[in-house]
Design an enzyme around this catalytic site. Structure first.
Site, PDB file in Angstrom:
ATOM      1  N   GLY A  81       0.823  -1.215   0.000  1.00 26.22           N
ATOM      2  CA  GLY A  81       0.000   0.000   0.000  1.00 26.22           C
ATOM      3  C   GLY A  81       0.853   1.259   0.000  1.00 26.22           C
ATOM      4  O   GLY A  81       1.972   1.271   0.526  1.00 26.22           O
ATOM      5  N   ARG A 145       1.155  -5.865  -4.874  1.00 27.68           N
ATOM      6  CA  ARG A 145       1.217  -6.754  -3.714  1.00 27.68           C
ATOM      7  C   ARG A 145       1.653  -8.176  -4.068  1.00 27.68           C
ATOM      8  O   ARG A 145       1.430  -9.097  -3.295  1.00 27.68           O
ATOM      9  CB  ARG A 145      -0.149  -6.806  -3.029  1.00 27.68           C
ATOM     10  CG  ARG A 145      -0.550  -5.526  -2.315  1.00 27.68           C
ATOM     11  CD  ARG A 145      -1.649  -5.776  -1.316  1.00 27.68           C
ATOM     12  NE  ARG A 145      -2.110  -4.558  -0.684  1.00 27.68           N
ATOM     13  CZ  ARG A 145      -1.530  -3.999   0.386  1.00 27.68           C
ATOM     14  NH1 ARG A 145      -0.476  -4.557   0.928  1.00 27.68           N
ATOM     15  NH2 ARG A 145      -2.014  -2.889   0.908  1.00 27.68           N
ATOM     16  N   ASP A 176       5.386  -7.863   5.245  1.00 25.07           N
ATOM     17  CA  ASP A 176       5.382  -8.954   4.259  1.00 25.07           C
ATOM     18  C   ASP A 176       6.435  -8.709   3.176  1.00 25.07           C
ATOM     19  O   ASP A 176       7.147  -9.633   2.778  1.00 25.07           O
ATOM     20  CB  ASP A 176       3.997  -9.077   3.599  1.00 25.07           C
ATOM     21  CG  ASP A 176       2.970  -9.677   4.563  1.00 25.07           C
ATOM     22  OD1 ASP A 176       3.361 -10.495   5.422  1.00 25.07           O
ATOM     23  OD2 ASP A 176       1.786  -9.331   4.464  1.00 25.07           O
ATOM     24  N   LYS A 202       8.347   0.645   5.292  1.00 26.48           N
ATOM     25  CA  LYS A 202       7.212   1.461   4.840  1.00 26.48           C
ATOM     26  C   LYS A 202       5.909   0.878   5.349  1.00 26.48           C
ATOM     27  O   LYS A 202       5.736  -0.332   5.280  1.00 26.48           O
ATOM     28  CB  LYS A 202       7.187   1.452   3.307  1.00 26.48           C
ATOM     29  CG  LYS A 202       5.957   2.035   2.691  1.00 26.48           C
ATOM     30  CD  LYS A 202       5.237   1.072   1.739  1.00 26.48           C
ATOM     31  CE  LYS A 202       4.517  -0.051   2.440  1.00 26.48           C
ATOM     32  NZ  LYS A 202       3.523  -0.770   1.629  1.00 26.48           N
ATOM     33  N   THR A 203       5.035   1.623   5.870  1.00 27.77           N
ATOM     34  CA  THR A 203       3.620   1.302   6.028  1.00 27.77           C
ATOM     35  C   THR A 203       2.977   2.340   6.939  1.00 27.77           C
ATOM     36  O   THR A 203       3.512   2.654   8.012  1.00 27.77           O
ATOM     37  CB  THR A 203       3.314  -0.112   6.573  1.00 27.77           C
ATOM     38  OG1 THR A 203       1.904  -0.211   6.753  1.00 27.77           O
ATOM     39  CG2 THR A 203       3.999  -0.471   7.892  1.00 27.77           C
ATOM     40  N   ILE A 204       1.847   2.855   6.463  1.00 30.43           N
ATOM     41  CA  ILE A 204       1.147   3.829   7.306  1.00 30.43           C
ATOM     42  C   ILE A 204       0.691   3.169   8.602  1.00 30.43           C
ATOM     43  O   ILE A 204       0.465   3.838   9.598  1.00 30.43           O
ATOM     44  CB  ILE A 204      -0.068   4.440   6.577  1.00 30.43           C
ATOM     45  CG1 ILE A 204      -1.076   3.352   6.184  1.00 30.43           C
ATOM     46  CG2 ILE A 204       0.357   5.257   5.381  1.00 30.43           C
ATOM     47  CD1 ILE A 204      -2.480   3.887   5.942  1.00 30.43           C
ATOM     48  N   ASP A 205       0.552   1.831   8.584  1.00 27.85           N
ATOM     49  CA  ASP A 205       0.021   1.112   9.752  1.00 27.85           C
ATOM     50  C   ASP A 205       0.928   1.248  10.984  1.00 27.85           C
ATOM     51  O   ASP A 205       0.480   1.030  12.102  1.00 27.85           O
ATOM     52  CB  ASP A 205      -0.146  -0.377   9.434  1.00 27.85           C
ATOM     53  CG  ASP A 205      -1.223  -0.619   8.389  1.00 27.85           C
ATOM     54  OD1 ASP A 205      -1.777   0.364   7.878  1.00 27.85           O
ATOM     55  OD2 ASP A 205      -1.497  -1.795   8.092  1.00 27.85           O
ATOM     56  N   LYS A 242     -25.931  16.567  17.056  1.00 20.24           N
ATOM     57  CA  LYS A 242     -26.996  15.616  16.758  1.00 20.24           C
ATOM     58  C   LYS A 242     -26.518  14.259  16.252  1.00 20.24           C
ATOM     59  O   LYS A 242     -27.317  13.370  16.034  1.00 20.24           O
ATOM     60  CB  LYS A 242     -27.988  16.218  15.776  1.00 20.24           C
ATOM     61  CG  LYS A 242     -27.407  16.599  14.438  1.00 20.24           C
ATOM     62  CD  LYS A 242     -28.510  17.097  13.497  1.00 20.24           C
ATOM     63  CE  LYS A 242     -27.931  17.443  12.150  1.00 20.24           C
ATOM     64  NZ  LYS A 242     -28.891  17.941  11.212  1.00 20.24           N
ATOM     65  N   MET A 250      -7.738   3.190   9.020  1.00 17.80           N
ATOM     66  CA  MET A 250      -6.864   2.147   8.481  1.00 17.80           C
ATOM     67  C   MET A 250      -5.834   1.685   9.496  1.00 17.80           C
ATOM     68  O   MET A 250      -5.535   2.380  10.469  1.00 17.80           O
ATOM     69  CB  MET A 250      -6.143   2.650   7.237  1.00 17.80           C
ATOM     70  CG  MET A 250      -6.703   2.066   5.983  1.00 17.80           C
ATOM     71  SD  MET A 250      -5.650   2.379   4.582  1.00 17.80           S
ATOM     72  CE  MET A 250      -6.706   1.706   3.299  1.00 17.80           C
ATOM     73  N   GLY A 251      -5.290   0.546   9.194  1.00 20.11           N
ATOM     74  CA  GLY A 251      -4.326  -0.125  10.048  1.00 20.11           C
ATOM     75  C   GLY A 251      -4.801  -1.566  10.100  1.00 20.11           C
ATOM     76  O   GLY A 251      -5.667  -1.895  10.901  1.00 20.11           O
ATOM     77  N   ARG A 252      -4.258  -2.371   9.188  1.00 21.46           N
ATOM     78  CA  ARG A 252      -4.806  -3.704   8.969  1.00 21.46           C
ATOM     79  C   ARG A 252      -4.857  -4.552  10.238  1.00 21.46           C
ATOM     80  O   ARG A 252      -5.853  -5.203  10.508  1.00 21.46           O
ATOM     81  CB  ARG A 252      -3.995  -4.421   7.894  1.00 21.46           C
ATOM     82  CG  ARG A 252      -4.593  -5.749   7.515  1.00 21.46           C
ATOM     83  CD  ARG A 252      -3.936  -6.380   6.334  1.00 21.46           C
ATOM     84  NE  ARG A 252      -2.526  -6.177   6.289  1.00 21.46           N
ATOM     85  CZ  ARG A 252      -1.857  -5.917   5.178  1.00 21.46           C
ATOM     86  NH1 ARG A 252      -2.492  -5.785   4.049  1.00 21.46           N
ATOM     87  NH2 ARG A 252      -0.552  -5.772   5.205  1.00 21.46           N
ATOM     88  N   GLU A 311      -9.370  -0.483  11.878  1.00 17.65           N
ATOM     89  CA  GLU A 311     -10.012  -1.367  10.893  1.00 17.65           C
ATOM     90  C   GLU A 311      -9.760  -2.848  11.181  1.00 17.65           C
ATOM     91  O   GLU A 311     -10.539  -3.704  10.766  1.00 17.65           O
ATOM     92  CB  GLU A 311      -9.600  -1.014   9.457  1.00 17.65           C
ATOM     93  CG  GLU A 311      -8.172  -1.367   9.109  1.00 17.65           C
ATOM     94  CD  GLU A 311      -7.828  -1.194   7.632  1.00 17.65           C
ATOM     95  OE1 GLU A 311      -8.700  -0.879   6.817  1.00 17.65           O
ATOM     96  OE2 GLU A 311      -6.643  -1.385   7.310  1.00 17.65           O
ATOM     97  N   GLU A 426      -7.487   8.255   2.090  1.00 16.63           N
ATOM     98  CA  GLU A 426      -7.289   9.710   2.154  1.00 16.63           C
ATOM     99  C   GLU A 426      -5.895  10.080   2.663  1.00 16.63           C
ATOM    100  O   GLU A 426      -5.396  11.172   2.403  1.00 16.63           O
ATOM    101  CB  GLU A 426      -8.299  10.353   3.129  1.00 16.63           C
ATOM    102  CG  GLU A 426      -9.743  10.283   2.726  1.00 16.63           C
ATOM    103  CD  GLU A 426     -10.416   8.966   3.096  1.00 16.63           C
ATOM    104  OE1 GLU A 426      -9.707   7.986   3.401  1.00 16.63           O
ATOM    105  OE2 GLU A 426     -11.647   8.912   3.068  1.00 16.63           O
TER     106      GLU A 426
HETATM  107  P1  FBP Z   1       0.843  -2.042   3.670  1.00 13.09           P
HETATM  108  O1  FBP Z   1       0.894  -2.987   4.825  1.00 13.09           O
HETATM  109  O2  FBP Z   1       1.199  -2.659   2.387  1.00 13.09           O
HETATM  110  O3  FBP Z   1       1.615  -0.797   3.953  1.00 13.09           O
HETATM  111  O4  FBP Z   1      -0.660  -1.537   3.473  1.00 13.09           O
HETATM  112  C1  FBP Z   1      -1.372  -1.047   4.541  1.00 13.09           C
HETATM  113  C2  FBP Z   1      -2.793  -0.737   4.181  1.00 13.09           C
HETATM  114  O5  FBP Z   1      -2.951   0.639   3.890  1.00 13.09           O
HETATM  115  C3  FBP Z   1      -3.696  -1.157   5.327  1.00 13.09           C
HETATM  116  O6  FBP Z   1      -3.818  -0.137   6.272  1.00 13.09           O
HETATM  117  C4  FBP Z   1      -4.959  -1.502   4.605  1.00 13.09           C
HETATM  118  O7  FBP Z   1      -5.719  -2.461   5.303  1.00 13.09           O
HETATM  119  C5  FBP Z   1      -4.474  -2.081   3.323  1.00 13.09           C
HETATM  120  O8  FBP Z   1      -3.242  -1.476   3.060  1.00 13.09           O
HETATM  121  C6  FBP Z   1      -5.415  -1.841   2.172  1.00 13.09           C
HETATM  122  O9  FBP Z   1      -4.941  -2.509   1.064  1.00 13.09           O
HETATM  123  P2  FBP Z   1      -5.342  -2.168  -0.430  1.00 13.09           P
HETATM  124  O10 FBP Z   1      -4.566  -0.958  -0.823  1.00 13.09           O
HETATM  125  O11 FBP Z   1      -4.901  -3.356  -1.186  1.00 13.09           O
HETATM  126  O12 FBP Z   1      -6.808  -1.907  -0.456  1.00 13.09           O
END
Ligand code: FBP
Length: 552
Positions: A81, A145, A176, A202-205, A242, A250-252, A311, A426
């Site tokens: 991602g 991926r 991975d 790398k990963t925003i997670d 209201k 996000m954050g798998r 998530e 986003e």
């Molecule tokens: P990476 O682990 O490859 O950095 O991806 C993280 C992520 O953004 C997760 O937060 C999210 O669940 C997933 O990718 C979404 O994957 P895709 O881009 O295939 O919809």
């Protein structure tokens, strides 16, 4: 292409490097410590990584003769991602290579690891790099991926490397993808291919994390982007009074993003998946906590609020986790058979005899759209695609149901109207914050330094991140040191262990200390948009997570 004024202005930003890398290359050498071990499964992992297991941690220090000045051919892959700053990793690597020897070449594999196996690449020129400096996204060369796992894929990778006379390959990815980097490094050593492999975290997670990897890049920008949006929604909620907003983030697997966003914005509730698992909280207990807060706030006339939901939560609720794990095994072992069952009702019947009684009855009870989402294809690494499961809607529905029961019993006298949101894409391709721009550039430059030092099977490691960039420590951590054995697609595999939220760590404790009050009162905090220009205390701050971890 017409570019925005901001886009143009970002080209002028000069990412900072740590003093050790900014200096003369001929004054740079690598210092190594003792042999290392995997996190667990030592013997199995050692047997699989005969040539690359247990190398020492490396650190760059001042000294002579550590860096080769030979012209190098290096390939780079963006994997998985998007995460803000990927282009700066490439820029740092490119600048390092050219500083080492202007005749060095950098090739970008197109569309992720499949670019390597399929021989699809471009040579990265200075002009191309300049077009992407300090920008978000991965569009310079694209990402993917694909998991390199079959003997044919390994052989194809070696063939491409041979054709390009590659000396090294840099894989920019998450846990991975860096596991893949470790496997490729081992393969190239085994075959005597002479291709070094370096990974970049790398990963925003934020879950590729270790003593020697304080943060994965992209986390800073993504978490700040979501926090801005949550703060805006919180202010809207406090104005309109209201809606309850259920926001999935996000954050798998790990809840680092949700935790950072909670520290930044102070919502009424934020679930941390790791705590849910540790306490064995069931779905109905989670809904019970939401209802408690809704009822108490309604008593004070506040019929609105903010709930943050990581998530990955569904995979940490014990009964749902058991169901998902059974589904994973069934879908991996009977894929052909499962693919032939076409309608959802038929799939349900087919699964009934294969799931345990507890999982089967949970599967029956779930709202149909959520049950269907649990059956969506796994990603190439065998992961459930949690970004496609509407956990926020599941919790909204169950909360509504429970509140109706409480209302009927006279225990809830307020109003409940909910809105669902999902913040993920986003934040993944935003212009990198100054921190990510600097960190990524350093990671890339440092990857070159690791290659020039002759290392392979390492992840680029930059530490002391809560301090000014000039004081950062640069070096490398052996990939096998981050590994353990895990069950993937029904088999035990060596993989980098995901770093989940530490419930004894300072960031979680800081949140836990305030959450009882947050659940009842309105104490929202509005962080605003990421600032790229201006006073250091506004645009030079790292995440609260990093600051708290460093005791700052
Ligand atoms: P990476 O682990 O490859 O950095 O991806 C993280 C992520 O953004 C997760 O937060 C999210 O669940 C997933 O990718 C979404 O994957 P895709 O881009 O295939 O919809």
């Amino acid at each position: 292409m017409e570019i925005s004024n901001f886009h143009k202005a970002r080209y002028e930003y000069k990412p900072k490097l740590p003093a050790i890398l900014a200096g003369d290359m001929d004054e740079l050498t690598v210092e190594t410590g003792a042999a290392t071990e995997a996190l667990s499964g030592h013997e199995e992992i050692k047997a699989m990584f005969k040539h690359s297991y247990g190398k020492p941690v490396a650190r760059f220090v001042k000294g002579k003769g550590g860096q080769s000045r030979n012209a190098l051919n290096v390939g780079v892959i963006l994997s998985g991602g998007q995460a803000p700053g990927g282009h700066n990793v490439i820029a740092g690597l490119f600048d390092g290579l050219k500083k080492g020897n202007p005749a060095s070449k950098l090739y970008g594999f197109l569309g992720g690891p499949s670019g390597l196996t399929g021989g699809k690449y471009i040579e990265i020129s200075a002009e191309l790099v300049d077009k992407y400096r300090n920008t978000g996204g991965f569009d310079m060369i694209g990402s993917g991926r694909t998991k390199i796992e079959t003997p044919e894929q390994f052989a194809a990778s070696m063939e491409t490397a041979g054709k390009l006379k590659l000396n090294a390959l840099v894989i920019i990815g998450g846990d991975d993808s860096n596991t893949n980097a470790g496997l490729l490094a081992e393969y190239f050593l085994e075959k005597g291919a002479g291709v070094q492999v370096i990974g970049c975290p790398k990963t925003i997670d934020g879950d590729l994390k270790h003593l020697h990897i304080e943060a994965s890049f992209g986390f800073d920008t993504a978490a700040k982007t979501y926090s801005e949006l949550i703060g805006n929604i919180a202010r809207d909620a406090n104005s309109a009074k209201k809606y309850w907003h259920f926001i999935k983030l996000m954050g798998r697997a790990a809840s680092h993003i949700a935790l950072e966003a909670a520290l930044q914005t102070r919502p009424n509730l934020c679930f941390i998946s790791e705590e849910v698992e540790a306490k064995g909280l069931s779905l109905s207990q989670i809904v019970g906590q939401i209802c408690d807060s809704v009822v108490k706030r309604a008593e004070g006339g506040e019929n609105f609020g903010i709930v943050l939901i990581p998530e990955g939560l569904v995979e940490f609720i014990p009964e749902v986790k058991a169901l998902i794990s059974e589904l994973n095994d069934i879908m991996a072992h009977h894929k052909g058979e499962f693919d032939k069952v076409l309608t959802f009702q038929e799939q349900k019947t087919w699964l009934k005899t294969r799931l345990s009684p507890a999982s089967s009855s949970l599967f029956d009870e779930l709202p149909e759209e959520i049950a269907k989402q649990l059956l969506i294809d796994r990603d190439p690494h065998g992961n459930v695609q949690v970004s496609r499961i509407d956990t926020e809607k599941l919790l909204m529905r169950l909360t509504e149901k429970q509140l109706a029961v409480l209302k009927a019993a006279g225990k809830f006298k307020g109003e409940f109207s909910a809105q669902g949101h999902f913040f993920g894409y986003e934040g993944r391709a935003a212009f990198p914050s100054n921190f990510d721009a600097d960190y990524c550039y350093t990671l890339g430059f440092n990857s070159f330094a690791l290659i020039a030092a002759g290392l392979t099977g390492y992840i680029s490691s930059v530490r002391r991140l809560a301090f000014p960039a000039s004081e950062w420590i640069a070096g490398g951590v052996p990939i096998t040191m981050l590994m353990n054995m895990e069950r993937r697609k029904g088999k035990d595999k060596p993989v980098i262990r995901k770093a989940l939220v530490d419930l004894d760590g300072a960031p979680f404790k800081a949140f836990a200390a305030m959450r009882d009050e947050l659940a009842v009162k309105t104490l929202f905090r509005y962080p605003g948009a990421i600032q790229y220009y201006g006073p250091e205390e506004v645009c030079g701050q790292t995440t609260m997570t990093l600051r708290l971890e460093h005791g700052k």
